[in-house]
Each structure stands twice: as structure tokens, then as C-alpha cells.
Design an enzyme around this catalytic site. Sequence first.
Site, short mmCIF file in Angstrom:
data_model
loop_
_atom_site.label_atom_id
_atom_site.label_comp_id
_atom_site.label_asym_id
_atom_site.label_seq_id
_atom_site.Cartn_x
_atom_site.Cartn_y
_atom_site.Cartn_z
N LYS A 90 0.92 -1.31 0.01
CA LYS A 90 -0.16 -0.05 0.12
C LYS A 90 0.90 1.30 0.13
O LYS A 90 0.62 2.22 -0.81
CB LYS A 90 -0.97 -0.07 1.48
CG LYS A 90 -2.00 -1.16 1.18
CD LYS A 90 -2.88 -1.08 2.18
CE LYS A 90 -2.53 -1.59 3.55
NZ LYS A 90 -2.23 -3.21 3.81
N THR A 91 1.81 1.15 0.88
CA THR A 91 2.64 2.56 0.88
C THR A 91 3.48 2.65 -0.24
O THR A 91 3.77 3.66 -0.94
CB THR A 91 3.81 2.35 2.02
OG1 THR A 91 3.05 2.04 3.30
CG2 THR A 91 4.51 3.50 2.16
N ASP A 135 -1.15 6.30 7.03
CA ASP A 135 -1.35 4.78 7.16
C ASP A 135 -1.95 4.67 8.35
O ASP A 135 -2.05 5.65 9.26
CB ASP A 135 0.23 4.24 7.13
CG ASP A 135 0.61 2.81 7.13
OD1 ASP A 135 -0.65 2.05 6.45
OD2 ASP A 135 1.44 2.48 7.27
N THR A 184 -5.69 -1.82 7.25
CA THR A 184 -6.04 -3.39 7.29
C THR A 184 -7.08 -3.68 7.67
O THR A 184 -7.57 -4.87 7.52
CB THR A 184 -4.91 -3.83 8.24
OG1 THR A 184 -5.00 -3.24 9.32
CG2 THR A 184 -3.45 -3.60 7.55
N ARG A 243 6.45 -8.44 1.43
CA ARG A 243 7.36 -7.87 2.36
C ARG A 243 8.04 -9.02 3.13
O ARG A 243 9.16 -8.77 3.44
CB ARG A 243 6.38 -6.89 3.61
CG ARG A 243 7.25 -6.45 4.52
CD ARG A 243 6.51 -5.60 5.77
NE ARG A 243 5.68 -4.56 5.16
CZ ARG A 243 4.79 -4.04 5.78
NH1 ARG A 243 4.14 -4.62 6.81
NH2 ARG A 243 4.26 -2.93 5.26
#
Length: 367
Positions: A90-91, A135, A184, A243
Site C-alpha cells: 500500500k505504501t 497509514d 488493514t 514484504r
Amino acid sequence: MIISDDDNNRNNSPKRGDKVQKLPPKSKNLEAVSNEFDETYEKTIRPKTFDEYIGQGSLKETLKISIEASKRRNVPLDHLLFYGPPGLGKTTLANIIANECGVEIKITSAPALERPRDIIGILMTLKAGEILFIDEIHRLNKIAEEILYPAMEDFFIDLTTGKSQTVKTMRVPVQKFTLIGATTKAGALSGPLRDRFGIVHRLEFYNSEELQEIVKRSAKILNVEIDEDGAKEIALRSRATPRIANRLIKRASDYAIVKGDGKITKELANLALNNLNIDPLGLDNTDRALLKLIIEKYNGGPVGVETLAVALGEDIRTIEDVYEPYLLQSGLLMRTLRGRTVTKEAYKHLGYKIPAGLDNGQIGLFD
């Protein structure tokens, strides 16, 4: 007479002829060094454009169209909301959007915006067309939300001045900007905030082929040699999450340097990941402990998440946000009205005998 620190320093300063002892340079804390390396590593491997970004194909195409349309209209991109499990990019997508739009991005998180002046300060300093990325936006407090509403819709913020009877309200304009929120827990967002996002997208888990490409790309950036089987093995144990794949390739490269000739093969990847207690499905010790607890202590479930959290010594949010999404996605765990239950695939994977009811596929609709 008051002696200042400057006087003390002057009196204690070395005179001509004095031997000056050189102090050794301050050594950095190992944890700080490790964190610096991780941050540098993350910045290095993060893709900068859509062409470099692997996976989320339909989402990329939709975003490309939205960005191109905003450029042709000469207006800022609509506010975007990305939601999905952690670690899916997302980032990274927010940074790519900023690069593709040719604008700056300011990154923060909802817990950092505790006071009204925190969010107001950021909004007031945004330039035309810039992107604000928040975030964990589901953790935004009510006051910050109320400040964001007019800023997102009309590009104004309401400020109050004075005290008690002299209080005045002013509407201060802010530059037209794009807000990108990441969460999330999309369901934890308030309705008014969620409705103000013009573009809403869910990020999906990655398949093994996409993860294999990500592993090979990261290895190339790190100048680490890896063969197809080694990349595939890491991809299969990465919990469908980029990740985690990028984290595992670092550990595998360590083993390749120490235990091999520097090349990550399937054997070396297996050695590294087995030593990290990551099994062929990507489950770690906590994943297996959670499933075993339900099987051994609660006969396969159902059992409430609060009970699981106490028994495992984990936070409820950690179980729900970190462990459960992949276990649910992989078909090892189910959420029911009465609590969590394990599936026959979990029994098979952990080597337990499958109960008769599960083996025959007999499970109640409301169990």
C-alpha cells in the site's frame, strides 16, 4: 557570581603544550545499525514506477487510467483508499502514484496525528496537487476526522480563535491535494470518512509466480545470485506477501554467504528457512502454535479470539491483523459465528489424525 557552561568549557579547554586525548568515535547501537540497514534496504528494493511494480495487475491498470484522466483534466487525483492485509504494497503504491503524477508526497500515520494542530499543520503546508498519505487511517481520532471532512470535500479547514464568548470560527482555504489512506481494517473506518474517498481498492494476496518474480528482482538489486528453484522455494514460504519475501531473501543470502558459495539454491533456501522455523506453507512458530492450541485444547474449535490471545500471550489485534489473514486465505482456519475452527487441511499439515466429521466434510452451517 554565576558561572555559565561556556565559562566552564573555556576553563577546561586544552592549553598550548597540553596533550589532547582523542576520544574514540561513538559506536552505533547494533539495533540502530540494523534498523538503518532495513530502512535503506526497503527504499532500495521498492519499485518507483508501475512498470517495476509486480502483481496487482487489474489495480495497476485502473490506477493508470485514473492518473492519466486527472492529468488531462488538469485536476488533482481523486482521494484513494487502499485496504488489505499488511505487507502487500500500500505504501509502495502511494509512492508510485506520486512519481507517476510528478508531485511530492508527505507520509504520516494516524497514531501520529493526536492533536488538531498535527493534521492542520500538514494540511496548511501542502502545495497544489501534492499527496498526503496516512497509514493506519482506521486509527484516526474523531477530531482529526472532523478536520479532514471539509478539507477533502471543499479544500477548507475550520479554525477557531478566542476563548469562551469571544470564540470565532474561520474557514481557511488549503491547496487542492490528494489524500491516500491505507488500512488493514476497512470496516473500522467511519462511514462519513470512507464515503469521501473517490477511489477504493482492495489489495489481494500474491500468487507464487508473482512472488518468484519479486524475489528475483530483489536479488538482482542486492547483487545476490539466485537460481529458479531457490527463488521458487522462498516464494512458496512467503505467506503470499511481498514484504515477507523480501525479508526472507535477506536471511537466505546470509546463509548462502556463510554456508555456501554466495548463490541461493533450493538447498540453501531450505536450510535458511528451516532454521528460521518457517515450514513449506510459510507458517512460523506462532501460526503452528495457534492451530495446535485449537486442535489439542479445544478439539478443533470453535474458540473465541480472546481466549486464543490469552493462551498464546499475544495481542488480539496481532492475531487478527498478522496471523489470521493468511491462515484464512490458505484454508487452514475458519471464522464462524461461535469462534475460530481449524480445517482438515490444518490437521493434515500438522500431522494430526483428521476427526471423522471433518474427514466426511460434515460441518454445521452455523458452527
